[in-house]
Design a protein around this motif. Sequence first.
Motif, mmCIF file in Angstrom:
data_model
loop_
_atom_site.group_PDB
_atom_site.id
_atom_site.type_symbol
_atom_site.label_atom_id
_atom_site.label_comp_id
_atom_site.label_asym_id
_atom_site.label_seq_id
_atom_site.Cartn_x
_atom_site.Cartn_y
_atom_site.Cartn_z
ATOM 1 N N ARG A 146 39.538 -19.575 -92.826
ATOM 2 C CA ARG A 146 38.211 -19.587 -93.455
ATOM 3 C C ARG A 146 37.113 -19.697 -92.398
ATOM 4 O O ARG A 146 36.081 -19.021 -92.490
ATOM 5 C CB ARG A 146 38.104 -20.745 -94.443
ATOM 6 C CG ARG A 146 38.888 -20.537 -95.740
ATOM 7 C CD ARG A 146 38.439 -21.495 -96.831
ATOM 8 N NE ARG A 146 38.738 -22.884 -96.514
ATOM 9 C CZ ARG A 146 39.866 -23.496 -96.837
ATOM 10 N NH1 ARG A 146 40.831 -22.823 -97.490
ATOM 11 N NH2 ARG A 146 40.066 -24.763 -96.535
ATOM 12 N N LEU A 147 37.334 -20.525 -91.384
ATOM 13 C CA LEU A 147 36.350 -20.659 -90.308
ATOM 14 C C LEU A 147 36.229 -19.360 -89.502
ATOM 15 O O LEU A 147 35.157 -19.013 -89.021
ATOM 16 C CB LEU A 147 36.744 -21.820 -89.386
ATOM 17 C CG LEU A 147 36.591 -23.225 -89.983
ATOM 18 C CD1 LEU A 147 37.172 -24.266 -89.037
ATOM 19 C CD2 LEU A 147 35.119 -23.527 -90.271
ATOM 20 N N GLU A 148 37.340 -18.653 -89.386
ATOM 21 C CA GLU A 148 37.301 -17.344 -88.720
ATOM 22 C C GLU A 148 36.436 -16.378 -89.517
ATOM 23 O O GLU A 148 35.620 -15.639 -88.951
ATOM 24 C CB GLU A 148 38.710 -16.789 -88.576
ATOM 25 C CG GLU A 148 38.762 -15.416 -87.900
ATOM 26 C CD GLU A 148 40.138 -14.805 -87.920
ATOM 27 O OE1 GLU A 148 40.420 -13.954 -87.053
ATOM 28 O OE2 GLU A 148 40.950 -15.151 -88.817
ATOM 29 N N ALA A 149 36.585 -16.385 -90.841
ATOM 30 C CA ALA A 149 35.801 -15.502 -91.706
ATOM 31 C C ALA A 149 34.312 -15.819 -91.615
ATOM 32 O O ALA A 149 33.460 -14.921 -91.762
ATOM 33 C CB ALA A 149 36.272 -15.618 -93.149
ATOM 34 N N LEU A 150 33.996 -17.076 -91.331
ATOM 35 C CA LEU A 150 32.590 -17.487 -91.206
ATOM 36 C C LEU A 150 32.031 -17.221 -89.808
ATOM 37 O O LEU A 150 30.841 -17.447 -89.558
ATOM 38 C CB LEU A 150 32.466 -18.981 -91.526
ATOM 39 C CG LEU A 150 32.729 -19.393 -92.983
ATOM 40 C CD1 LEU A 150 32.774 -20.914 -93.096
ATOM 41 C CD2 LEU A 150 31.657 -18.803 -93.905
ATOM 42 N N GLY A 151 32.882 -16.761 -88.914
ATOM 43 C CA GLY A 151 32.437 -16.454 -87.560
ATOM 44 C C GLY A 151 32.431 -17.639 -86.614
ATOM 45 O O GLY A 151 31.936 -17.545 -85.494
ATOM 46 N N VAL A 152 32.991 -18.775 -87.063
ATOM 47 C CA VAL A 152 33.034 -19.970 -86.219
ATOM 48 C C VAL A 152 34.148 -19.855 -85.181
ATOM 49 O O VAL A 152 33.982 -20.240 -84.024
ATOM 50 C CB VAL A 152 33.236 -21.238 -87.072
ATOM 51 C CG1 VAL A 152 33.386 -22.477 -86.182
ATOM 52 C CG2 VAL A 152 32.085 -21.408 -88.045
ATOM 53 N N LEU A 153 35.288 -19.311 -85.590
ATOM 54 C CA LEU A 153 36.463 -19.199 -84.734
ATOM 55 C C LEU A 153 36.871 -17.750 -84.527
ATOM 56 O O LEU A 153 36.526 -16.874 -85.325
ATOM 57 C CB LEU A 153 37.646 -19.959 -85.345
ATOM 58 C CG LEU A 153 37.505 -21.464 -85.556
ATOM 59 C CD1 LEU A 153 38.764 -22.008 -86.214
ATOM 60 C CD2 LEU A 153 37.236 -22.175 -84.245
ATOM 61 N N VAL A 154 37.632 -17.538 -83.465
ATOM 62 C CA VAL A 154 38.239 -16.234 -83.191
ATOM 63 C C VAL A 154 39.723 -16.472 -82.941
ATOM 64 O O VAL A 154 40.098 -17.408 -82.223
ATOM 65 C CB VAL A 154 37.603 -15.563 -81.954
ATOM 66 C CG1 VAL A 154 38.438 -14.371 -81.493
ATOM 67 C CG2 VAL A 154 36.180 -15.126 -82.259
ATOM 68 N N LYS A 155 40.569 -15.654 -83.559
ATOM 69 C CA LYS A 155 42.013 -15.753 -83.321
ATOM 70 C C LYS A 155 42.371 -14.901 -82.102
ATOM 71 O O LYS A 155 42.156 -13.682 -82.097
ATOM 72 C CB LYS A 155 42.794 -15.281 -84.538
ATOM 73 C CG LYS A 155 44.309 -15.392 -84.371
ATOM 74 C CD LYS A 155 45.069 -14.772 -85.532
ATOM 75 C CE LYS A 155 44.985 -15.641 -86.758
ATOM 76 N NZ LYS A 155 45.860 -15.129 -87.857
ATOM 77 N N ILE A 156 42.897 -15.552 -81.078
ATOM 78 C CA ILE A 156 43.311 -14.840 -79.864
ATOM 79 C C ILE A 156 44.666 -14.175 -80.076
ATOM 80 O O ILE A 156 44.895 -13.024 -79.712
ATOM 81 C CB ILE A 156 43.373 -15.806 -78.670
ATOM 82 C CG1 ILE A 156 41.966 -16.313 -78.336
ATOM 83 C CG2 ILE A 156 43.993 -15.123 -77.448
ATOM 84 C CD1 ILE A 156 41.932 -17.294 -77.191
ATOM 85 N N SER A 157 45.570 -14.930 -80.654
ATOM 86 C CA SER A 157 46.911 -14.450 -80.956
ATOM 87 C C SER A 157 47.431 -15.330 -82.077
ATOM 88 O O SER A 157 46.758 -16.268 -82.505
ATOM 89 C CB SER A 157 47.805 -14.543 -79.717
ATOM 90 O OG SER A 157 49.065 -13.970 -79.947
ATOM 91 N N ARG A 158 48.624 -15.045 -82.562
ATOM 92 C CA ARG A 158 49.161 -15.831 -83.673
ATOM 93 C C ARG A 158 49.201 -17.320 -83.331
ATOM 94 O O ARG A 158 49.836 -17.730 -82.363
ATOM 95 C CB ARG A 158 50.564 -15.346 -84.023
ATOM 96 C CG ARG A 158 51.162 -16.059 -85.221
ATOM 97 C CD ARG A 158 52.529 -15.507 -85.561
ATOM 98 N NE ARG A 158 53.113 -16.188 -86.713
ATOM 99 C CZ ARG A 158 54.315 -15.918 -87.203
ATOM 100 N NH1 ARG A 158 55.054 -14.967 -86.630
ATOM 101 N NH2 ARG A 158 54.767 -16.583 -88.247
ATOM 102 N N GLY A 159 48.502 -18.114 -84.126
ATOM 103 C CA GLY A 159 48.506 -19.558 -83.939
ATOM 104 C C GLY A 159 47.613 -20.068 -82.835
ATOM 105 O O GLY A 159 47.602 -21.267 -82.544
ATOM 106 N N ILE A 160 46.838 -19.184 -82.181
ATOM 107 C CA ILE A 160 45.961 -19.587 -81.080
ATOM 108 C C ILE A 160 44.522 -19.231 -81.434
ATOM 109 O O ILE A 160 44.211 -18.070 -81.690
ATOM 110 C CB ILE A 160 46.361 -18.913 -79.754
ATOM 111 C CG1 ILE A 160 47.814 -19.249 -79.405
ATOM 112 C CG2 ILE A 160 45.426 -19.337 -78.628
ATOM 113 C CD1 ILE A 160 48.331 -18.524 -78.176
#
Length: 213
Positions: free
Chosen positions: A35-49
């Motif tokens: 959800r935080l990724e969808a809000l632009g707060v986080l970025v997923k580098i790879s699975r689980g990271i």
Amino acid sequence: MNEVEFLRDHAIFKTREFAFLCGSSTSSASRKLTRLEALGVLVKISRGIWCQPAHRDFSPNQATGLLLGNERGYVSFLSALHAHGVISQIPASVQIATTGHGRVVSSPVGRYEFFRIKPEMMQSGFAMSETQPPYLLASGEKALLDTLYIGTRKGKRFGRLPEVDVSVLDLKKLASLFTDQKYADRIASTITKRFSGMGIAEAIVCQNQEPAP
């Protein structure tokens, strides 16, 4: 620790770390982070990271240890040469020496190139960064040797290098590392020729000579 405190203190992290320190299950943590990724707060580098590119402490190099997993490895090659001011050109990817398979990992925060080298070449010549999380970074001398070594392998990667500022290098340390690597004769000869092109081959040989009795 609550989620706000965790994100304040962690520029890059794993899902399991977030779950453990915030007191939630891994599945619940994964949903929150998505959800935080969808809000632009986080970025997923790879699975689980995950990372926060806007965090004051964030650097793409910090993902190195997390991406390596159980492999041994460290940031080296052109990435480390640039970090130490040996070359001015900024490499297009974070380049990592590893005991695992060579590969490329593309992510929203950068491209990571992994080059396989022998475990016995990972005995010295690197140190831990002062970042959090920390990662291993090759010295300028070790990074140059790693780069020239890969240049002797199939494919001839790094056959040409950006201009190298040899004044930044400790030639005594370079000579010692060169000896310690115990390269095969053919590889040592090829690397010595590359040193000649940089104008430092004679200095390396002199450093390795036994002192007169």
